[in-house]
Design a protein around this motif. Sequence first.
Motif, PDB file in Angstrom:
ATOM      1  N   ASP A   9       0.819  -1.222   0.000  1.00  0.00           N
ATOM      2  CA  ASP A   9       0.000   0.000   0.000  1.00  0.00           C
ATOM      3  C   ASP A   9       0.849   1.268   0.000  1.00  0.00           C
ATOM      4  O   ASP A   9       0.798   2.078   0.920  1.00  0.00           O
ATOM      5  N   HIS A  11       0.689   3.664  -2.446  1.00  0.00           N
ATOM      6  CA  HIS A  11      -0.204   4.772  -2.826  1.00  0.00           C
ATOM      7  C   HIS A  11       0.548   5.996  -3.345  1.00  0.00           C
ATOM      8  O   HIS A  11       0.261   7.134  -2.927  1.00  0.00           O
ATOM      9  N   ASP A  50      -1.317  -1.795  -4.434  1.00  0.00           N
ATOM     10  CA  ASP A  50      -1.680  -0.394  -4.237  1.00  0.00           C
ATOM     11  C   ASP A  50      -0.407   0.431  -4.381  1.00  0.00           C
ATOM     12  O   ASP A  50       0.000   1.179  -3.479  1.00  0.00           O
ATOM     13  N   HIS A  81      -5.944  -0.461  -6.263  1.00  0.00           N
ATOM     14  CA  HIS A  81      -5.744   0.900  -6.759  1.00  0.00           C
ATOM     15  C   HIS A  81      -4.935   0.929  -8.049  1.00  0.00           C
ATOM     16  O   HIS A  81      -4.709   2.003  -8.603  1.00  0.00           O
ATOM     17  N   HIS A 159      -2.319  -8.982  -2.267  1.00  0.00           N
ATOM     18  CA  HIS A 159      -2.773  -7.691  -1.751  1.00  0.00           C
ATOM     19  C   HIS A 159      -3.985  -7.837  -0.819  1.00  0.00           C
ATOM     20  O   HIS A 159      -3.978  -7.336   0.305  1.00  0.00           O
ATOM     21  N   HIS A 198      -3.706  -4.163   2.067  1.00  0.00           N
ATOM     22  CA  HIS A 198      -5.059  -3.700   1.768  1.00  0.00           C
ATOM     23  C   HIS A 198      -5.742  -3.003   2.939  1.00  0.00           C
ATOM     24  O   HIS A 198      -6.431  -2.011   2.747  1.00  0.00           O
ATOM     25  N   HIS A 200      -4.305  -1.589   5.626  1.00  0.00           N
ATOM     26  CA  HIS A 200      -3.513  -0.490   6.196  1.00  0.00           C
ATOM     27  C   HIS A 200      -3.485  -0.581   7.722  1.00  0.00           C
ATOM     28  O   HIS A 200      -3.744   0.387   8.432  1.00  0.00           O
TER      29      HIS A 200
HETATM   30 FE   FE2 Z   1      -4.277   0.486   0.007  1.00  0.00          FE
END
Ligand code: FE2
Length: 268
Positions: A9, A11, A50, A81, A159, A198, A200
């Motif tokens: 993650d 991002h 992500d 994402h 994920h 996923h 977090h």
């Molecule tokens: Fe995420």
Amino acid sequence: MTKFIVFTDLHMVPEGQSIIGLDPFQRLAAGIDHVNRYHADADRVIVMGDLAHRADRPSYERLKGLLEQLVPPLAITIGNHDNRETFLDVFPNVTPDENGFIQEVIDFPDCRTVLLDTLFAPPYDYPRSHAGFLCTRRLAWLDHQLESAGDLPVLLFMHHPPHATGFSGMDLIRLINEVDFYDVVKRRGNVLHIFAGHVHRTISGSSRGIPFSVFKSPVHQQPMPFDAPDASLSVDEPAGYGIAVLTDTGILVHTEDYEIAVREATVA
Ligand SMILES: [Fe+2]
């Protein structure tokens, strides 16, 4: 002994953008610097999806520049994402499986590592497809990797958690065909541990008798309480990555909150 560093993650956003006031680029850069300083001997850094917050090309390009600074070798899969095609465009060195999914198997002397692509897309019709999915072809690929592992125990990196984790909003967008997934995994019986992202949040436990670890993000984290109605609610808590080490008797799983870690120890 095989040692893994696990990021999930990430991002990444284009330059000048942030997420709840946090800079994903700066956060990951600090994490990579930390890994290079303290875990340059890792056998693999695994990144579990992500990768880019809005799946845009500039974000993937920024991410690529950062990941190239890692000293240990890298393995990547994608999350909800991400956009499979844009990712592959920017990361041509990543070879998808025979069906085009971002899945990979890597053997070490003491374990087989399997990265799974749980992205439920195309079509990229978010938010519906923020849930994870392993289609028939991906499950067949997984089944083959488990079947051909020989005596090696298998570590799965994916994920989406394949089971509920207690956060009601996130549980709605977990892997939606968990029964199919566990049918394969339980039939083969050689999965030692499942790693996911996923959510977090740092979570551990077991499902169907198989232990799992979910790692937090280097950026924004999942807030308590468990029943937050909106899965996108986020909080600024310390960045982290995971460390997994195969031993003679099993596996050790650590989390490193690298942003607040203090290395100069004093006598208590
Ligand atoms: Fe995420």
